[in-house]
Design an enzyme around this catalytic site. Sequence first.
Site, PDB file in Angstrom:
ATOM      1  N   CYS A 357       0.769  -1.071  -0.088  1.00 57.47           N
ATOM      2  CA  CYS A 357      -0.001  -0.011   0.134  1.00 57.47           C
ATOM      3  C   CYS A 357       0.812   1.050   0.069  1.00 57.47           C
ATOM      4  O   CYS A 357       0.124   2.393  -0.620  1.00 57.47           O
ATOM      5  CB  CYS A 357      -0.960   0.007   1.293  1.00 57.47           C
ATOM      6  SG  CYS A 357      -1.924  -1.296   1.644  1.00 57.47           S
TER       7      CYS A 357
HETATM    8  O1  KQY Z   1      -4.183  -0.099   2.465  1.00 59.37           O
HETATM    9  C1  KQY Z   1      -4.145   0.869   1.763  1.00 59.37           C
HETATM   10  N1  KQY Z   1      -3.862   0.746   0.484  1.00 59.37           N
HETATM   11  C2  KQY Z   1      -4.272   2.247   2.324  1.00 59.37           C
HETATM   12  C3  KQY Z   1      -4.981   2.277   3.715  1.00 59.37           C
HETATM   13  C4  KQY Z   1      -5.334   3.562   4.205  1.00 59.37           C
HETATM   14  C5  KQY Z   1      -5.615   3.857   5.348  1.00 59.37           C
HETATM   15  C6  KQY Z   1      -5.754   5.022   5.941  1.00 59.37           C
HETATM   16  N2  KQY Z   1      -5.686   5.209   7.362  1.00 59.37           N
END
Ligand code: KQY
Length: 368
Positions: A357
């Site tokens: 992420c």
């Molecule tokens: O896991 C992701 N791709 C993004 C997570 C965003 C979390 C914001 N608190």
Amino acid sequence: MTTLTSTPSADGFHMPAEWAPHSQTWMVWPQRPDNWRLGGKPAQAAFTAVAKAIAEFEPVTIGVSAEQYENACARLDQANIRVVEITSDDAWVRDTGPTFVINDQGDVRGVDWTFNAWGGFDGGLYWPWLRDDQVARKVLEIERCPHYRTEGFVLEGGAIHVDGEGTLLTTEECLLNQNRNPQLTRADIEAQLRSHLGIDRVIWLPSGLFNDETDGHVDNFCCFVRPGEVLLAWTDDVHNPNYERCQAAMRVLESVRDAQERQLVVHKMPIPGPLYATEEECAGVDPVDGSQERSPHVRLAGSYINFLIVNGGIIAPKFDDPMDAEAEAILQRLFPNHRVVMVPGREILLGGGNIHCITQQQPAPQQR
Ligand code: KQY
């Protein structure tokens, strides 16, 4: 640079698989105190470890705010890591950055999706998100990469995985969620994926991992390890809230064919935990109206699937969990030509995601 008005697919471009050679990986520096505890200091140490692990294999560029520029430069002062100033709202470049596409001549372009902080005013994780929505464009301008913009079509990079041979993996929980593109049908969304990623077939898993605050991003649950083979987060424990989710995904994966008409080989990856934030960890996050609340009673969506494939390496999270060694062994078996590097992932997980992420690969300009 001007924004292109055609589509990648019409121009002969497609999204390559993550294992195709990269020119670099992008990251964005964390500092948001209502998402990262203690003003982001532990997260900055965790992101630094990820950046340095990736830099062993390929160049890293990390975007950082003006206020954090000197701090980030000092911590990331290492060959193969470049720090550039990019204002953002948070640090999830998988979702706010571009999706890169290539053509047979090896030209690289980028898709700049509309971003609404994982759901806008209907369950989104913060407001405003304008600076995050601008990250993809800034990255593509820095790289002088021609770009496409999907104005009004919301998508995050973590919601998709491709095999580079025409197949895309996603979840209904995320892409059909009313808080992304409520005006579009499943067929409309598939058409957008085809035209912007050059894919031919979409495999829809019903949902992602339990309590994933992105509404079930596939990159925390299931990924391709090579064409025709996927790795799925798995539990045999009927009391695990992920049990039905895993079963439902398996039913789909066993019944579909990919774009090349192959039946998929499905590998299983254990789910760590159960993992929870401590009272102290939650107390370190600034409570802000409209931002994601943190509670020690909410099970974290920890997953070993949330790894990044780099040139010759796999950068995967570990959680100080009994499953860490098995996860590493599975990854090493599935990627015999890559060196698996496990990096502490708990601090990133506390912010709501993991290594995949917070990274975005840029493909190398390679001719086919
Ligand atoms: O896991 C992701 N791709 C993004 C997570 C965003 C979390 C914001 N608190």
